[in-house]
Write a protein that holds these residues in place. Structure first.
Motif, PDB file in Angstrom:
ATOM      1  N   GLY A  49      63.193   0.195  14.333  1.00  0.00           N
ATOM      2  CA  GLY A  49      62.590  -0.963  13.695  1.00  0.00           C
ATOM      3  C   GLY A  49      62.163  -0.678  12.273  1.00  0.00           C
ATOM      4  O   GLY A  49      62.403   0.396  11.709  1.00  0.00           O
ATOM      5  N   GLU A  50      61.494  -1.673  11.666  1.00  0.00           N
ATOM      6  CA  GLU A  50      61.069  -1.595  10.276  1.00  0.00           C
ATOM      7  C   GLU A  50      60.107  -0.437  10.051  1.00  0.00           C
ATOM      8  O   GLU A  50      59.205  -0.183  10.853  1.00  0.00           O
ATOM      9  CB  GLU A  50      60.379  -2.918   9.897  1.00  0.00           C
ATOM     10  N   GLN A  51      60.305   0.268   8.949  1.00  0.00           N
ATOM     11  CA  GLN A  51      59.379   1.344   8.613  1.00  0.00           C
ATOM     12  C   GLN A  51      58.020   0.759   8.251  1.00  0.00           C
ATOM     13  O   GLN A  51      57.927  -0.237   7.533  1.00  0.00           O
ATOM     14  CB  GLN A  51      59.896   2.177   7.443  1.00  0.00           C
ATOM     15  N   LEU A  52      56.976   1.371   8.756  1.00  0.00           N
ATOM     16  CA  LEU A  52      55.621   0.942   8.443  1.00  0.00           C
ATOM     17  C   LEU A  52      55.103   1.752   7.262  1.00  0.00           C
ATOM     18  O   LEU A  52      55.256   2.979   7.226  1.00  0.00           O
ATOM     19  CB  LEU A  52      54.696   1.134   9.640  1.00  0.00           C
ATOM     20  N   HIS A  53      54.485   1.068   6.294  1.00  0.00           N
ATOM     21  CA  HIS A  53      53.829   1.728   5.170  1.00  0.00           C
ATOM     22  C   HIS A  53      52.328   1.617   5.401  1.00  0.00           C
ATOM     23  O   HIS A  53      51.757   0.516   5.325  1.00  0.00           O
ATOM     24  CB  HIS A  53      54.227   1.061   3.857  1.00  0.00           C
ATOM     25  N   PHE A  59      53.145   7.348   5.499  1.00  0.00           N
ATOM     26  CA  PHE A  59      51.710   7.338   5.229  1.00  0.00           C
ATOM     27  C   PHE A  59      51.454   7.660   3.757  1.00  0.00           C
ATOM     28  O   PHE A  59      52.198   8.413   3.125  1.00  0.00           O
ATOM     29  CB  PHE A  59      50.991   8.394   6.076  1.00  0.00           C
ATOM     30  N   TYR A  60      50.364   7.101   3.230  1.00  0.00           N
ATOM     31  CA  TYR A  60      49.886   7.420   1.885  1.00  0.00           C
ATOM     32  C   TYR A  60      48.398   7.755   2.031  1.00  0.00           C
ATOM     33  O   TYR A  60      47.656   6.999   2.658  1.00  0.00           O
ATOM     34  CB  TYR A  60      50.041   6.231   0.941  1.00  0.00           C
ATOM     35  N   GLN A  93      48.459  -0.277  -7.728  1.00  0.00           N
ATOM     36  CA  GLN A  93      48.815   0.569  -8.862  1.00  0.00           C
ATOM     37  C   GLN A  93      49.606   1.800  -8.434  1.00  0.00           C
ATOM     38  O   GLN A  93      50.470   2.273  -9.174  1.00  0.00           O
ATOM     39  CB  GLN A  93      47.542   1.039  -9.590  1.00  0.00           C
ATOM     40  N   LYS A  94      49.303   2.296  -7.252  1.00  0.00           N
ATOM     41  CA  LYS A  94      49.831   3.597  -6.831  1.00  0.00           C
ATOM     42  C   LYS A  94      50.975   3.510  -5.829  1.00  0.00           C
ATOM     43  O   LYS A  94      51.726   4.473  -5.657  1.00  0.00           O
ATOM     44  CB  LYS A  94      48.693   4.420  -6.202  1.00  0.00           C
ATOM     45  N   ILE A  95      51.100   2.380  -5.134  1.00  0.00           N
ATOM     46  CA  ILE A  95      52.078   2.266  -4.049  1.00  0.00           C
ATOM     47  C   ILE A  95      52.968   1.055  -4.312  1.00  0.00           C
ATOM     48  O   ILE A  95      52.467  -0.051  -4.534  1.00  0.00           O
ATOM     49  CB  ILE A  95      51.363   2.144  -2.687  1.00  0.00           C
ATOM     50  N   GLN A  96      54.274   1.265  -4.260  1.00  0.00           N
ATOM     51  CA  GLN A  96      55.218   0.228  -4.662  1.00  0.00           C
ATOM     52  C   GLN A  96      55.682  -0.676  -3.520  1.00  0.00           C
ATOM     53  O   GLN A  96      56.288  -1.720  -3.766  1.00  0.00           O
ATOM     54  CB  GLN A  96      56.439   0.879  -5.328  1.00  0.00           C
ATOM     55  N   ALA A  97      55.442  -0.303  -2.275  1.00  0.00           N
ATOM     56  CA  ALA A  97      55.896  -1.122  -1.144  1.00  0.00           C
ATOM     57  C   ALA A  97      55.353  -2.541  -1.268  1.00  0.00           C
ATOM     58  O   ALA A  97      54.213  -2.763  -1.704  1.00  0.00           O
ATOM     59  CB  ALA A  97      55.445  -0.502   0.171  1.00  0.00           C
ATOM     60  N   ALA A  98      56.177  -3.537  -0.886  1.00  0.00           N
ATOM     61  CA  ALA A  98      55.781  -4.940  -1.003  1.00  0.00           C
ATOM     62  C   ALA A  98      54.636  -5.302  -0.073  1.00  0.00           C
ATOM     63  O   ALA A  98      53.815  -6.173  -0.379  1.00  0.00           O
ATOM     64  CB  ALA A  98      56.980  -5.840  -0.721  1.00  0.00           C
ATOM     65  N   LYS A  99      54.585  -4.647   1.081  1.00  0.00           N
ATOM     66  CA  LYS A  99      53.538  -4.894   2.080  1.00  0.00           C
ATOM     67  C   LYS A  99      53.055  -3.542   2.590  1.00  0.00           C
ATOM     68  O   LYS A  99      53.862  -2.649   2.870  1.00  0.00           O
ATOM     69  CB  LYS A  99      54.082  -5.715   3.250  1.00  0.00           C
ATOM     70  N   VAL A 100      51.747  -3.377   2.716  1.00  0.00           N
ATOM     71  CA  VAL A 100      51.194  -2.140   3.275  1.00  0.00           C
ATOM     72  C   VAL A 100      50.068  -2.493   4.239  1.00  0.00           C
ATOM     73  O   VAL A 100      49.433  -3.545   4.116  1.00  0.00           O
ATOM     74  CB  VAL A 100      50.654  -1.184   2.185  1.00  0.00           C
ATOM     75  N   LEU A 101      49.829  -1.599   5.172  1.00  0.00           N
ATOM     76  CA  LEU A 101      48.699  -1.739   6.090  1.00  0.00           C
ATOM     77  C   LEU A 101      47.667  -0.700   5.706  1.00  0.00           C
ATOM     78  O   LEU A 101      47.923   0.498   5.796  1.00  0.00           O
ATOM     79  CB  LEU A 101      49.153  -1.540   7.533  1.00  0.00           C
ATOM     80  N   TYR A 102      46.515  -1.161   5.230  1.00  0.00           N
ATOM     81  CA  TYR A 102      45.418  -0.243   4.919  1.00  0.00           C
ATOM     82  C   TYR A 102      44.544  -0.071   6.156  1.00  0.00           C
ATOM     83  O   TYR A 102      44.144  -1.057   6.793  1.00  0.00           O
ATOM     84  CB  TYR A 102      44.553  -0.774   3.763  1.00  0.00           C
ATOM     85  N   LEU A 103      44.214   1.192   6.469  1.00  0.00           N
ATOM     86  CA  LEU A 103      43.349   1.495   7.602  1.00  0.00           C
ATOM     87  C   LEU A 103      42.244   2.454   7.173  1.00  0.00           C
ATOM     88  O   LEU A 103      42.516   3.476   6.526  1.00  0.00           O
ATOM     89  CB  LEU A 103      44.142   2.154   8.742  1.00  0.00           C
ATOM     90  N   TYR A 122      52.157  -5.663  11.851  1.00  0.00           N
ATOM     91  CA  TYR A 122      52.723  -5.374  10.538  1.00  0.00           C
ATOM     92  C   TYR A 122      53.689  -6.472  10.090  1.00  0.00           C
ATOM     93  O   TYR A 122      53.814  -6.755   8.896  1.00  0.00           O
ATOM     94  CB  TYR A 122      53.432  -4.030  10.566  1.00  0.00           C
ATOM     95  N   GLN A 123      54.375  -7.090  11.034  1.00  0.00           N
ATOM     96  CA  GLN A 123      55.370  -8.108  10.705  1.00  0.00           C
ATOM     97  C   GLN A 123      54.763  -9.503  10.512  1.00  0.00           C
ATOM     98  O   GLN A 123      55.479 -10.480  10.292  1.00  0.00           O
ATOM     99  CB  GLN A 123      56.432  -8.148  11.806  1.00  0.00           C
ATOM    100  N   THR A 124      53.448  -9.601  10.569  1.00  0.00           N
ATOM    101  CA  THR A 124      52.772 -10.887  10.336  1.00  0.00           C
ATOM    102  C   THR A 124      53.204 -11.484   8.993  1.00  0.00           C
ATOM    103  O   THR A 124      53.230 -10.786   7.971  1.00  0.00           O
ATOM    104  CB  THR A 124      51.245 -10.686  10.337  1.00  0.00           C
TER     105      THR A 124
END
Length: 300
Positions: free
Chosen positions: A33-37, A66-67, A125-135, A149-151
């Motif tokens: 499936g889709e990679q999670l950022h 992960f970042y 500023q630091k992460i280019q992915a269009a969508k990210v999940l911050y935790l 994540y696919q919401t």
């Protein structure tokens, strides 16, 4: 009375046993499936909590980028060693150091929350992915994050869960900023990085919950409300039972369990009524990378 009722509720909720890394159910691990950022933020003193959160995620899925936002205090060896452990799970963690010039402004925060909470401003500023999940790193993930994540965010800045404690204490319906599904392209487009720091400078009296207040002001009317399953804030069960808000309690073990008050599961004086949630955190904390790899191999 409240504590005993809460314990009975938790025992019923967790009637199934805690996860067992040696006996995985293949269907409980999402391998494709889709990679999670996924973005985490913490200083080095919190690195064992970061690893607990990371392991809880990889217990349930692979294919994760992960970042880790930090203040330059993580040695390169730390990232090399962690990546050596998780790359067999199709996962990788990237070092994202934050410049410290902004820290001289000494932004006010709550006693049990560090300055690392403001690192999330730097995400666009630091992460280019269009969508990210911050935790936040004081939480564990108890299932597959893919559906969350696919919401579809539409024109919303974030998808998030209401902060019951803020509403209870201040009468304000805000989202909790510890779990944010972020429309990162929109954050860049609207220059949220600059807007957040400007708000600190111009309206400090409005910021009762530090950066959480900032994001709620900026995103008013443009955040998608998710269920408590996506960010269950441990301790709410006491207030919910006392005030008759039983309908707000989860009916199944939450997807994300967030220990967002000053009472953390690694503290010796953790409330006895929350022992089941405490045990869940320690399960993932003690989980080894060898056990994670064994679980993923068995799922293939």
């Amino acid at each position: 009375m409240i504590a005993s009722e809460t314990m009975r509720w938790l025992r019923k909720l967790f009637k199934r046993k805690l996860p067992n890394p040696a006996c995985p159910e293949p269907s409980t691990i999402r391998m494709q499936g889709e990679q999670l950022h996924i973005v985490l933020a913490a200083d080095f003193g919190y690195q064992d909590k970061v690893l607990t959160t990371l392991k809880s995620i990889l217990y349930h899925q692979s294919n994760v980028q992960f970042y880790l936002l930090n203040n330059h205090d993580y040695p390169d060896d730390w990232f090399q060693n962690v990546n050596a452990e998780i790359e067999p799970l199709n996962a990788h963690i990237q070092n994202v150091p934050i410049l410290q010039d902004w820290a001289e402004q000494n932004f006010k925060t709550i006693e049990h929350i560090s300055q690392a909470t403001f690192y999330r401003y730097f995400i666009p500023q630091k992460i280019q992915a269009a969508k990210v999940l911050y935790l936040d790193s004081d939480l564990i993930v108890n299932g597959d994050l893919s559906a969350f994540y696919q919401t579809d965010l539409g024109t919303n800045f974030v998808a998030a869960v209401k902060d019951n404690f803020t509403e209870f204490h201040h009468g304000v319906m805000n989202f909790n900023a510890g779990v944010l599904l972020i429309n990162n392209d929109l954050w860049r487009q609207e220059n949220i990085f600059q807007a957040a720091f400007q708000l600190h400078a111009t309206q400090p009296e409005k910021l009762i919950d530090a950066d959480q207040s900032v994001l709620n002001i900026l995103f008013e009317g443009r955040w998608k409300i998710m269920s408590y399953n996506e960010n269950y804030q441990v301790g709410w069960e006491y207030m919910a039972r006392r005030k008759g808000f039983l309908s707000t309690l989860p009916k199944t073990p939450p997807l994300i369990v967030h220990y967002n008050t000053a009472l953390k599961p690694w503290h010796e004086k953790h409330p006895k009524g929350l022992d089941m949630y405490r045990q869940l955190w320690w399960f993932y904390h003690h989980l080894t990378f060898d056990e994670l790899r064994q679980r993923h191999r068995a799922a293939h």
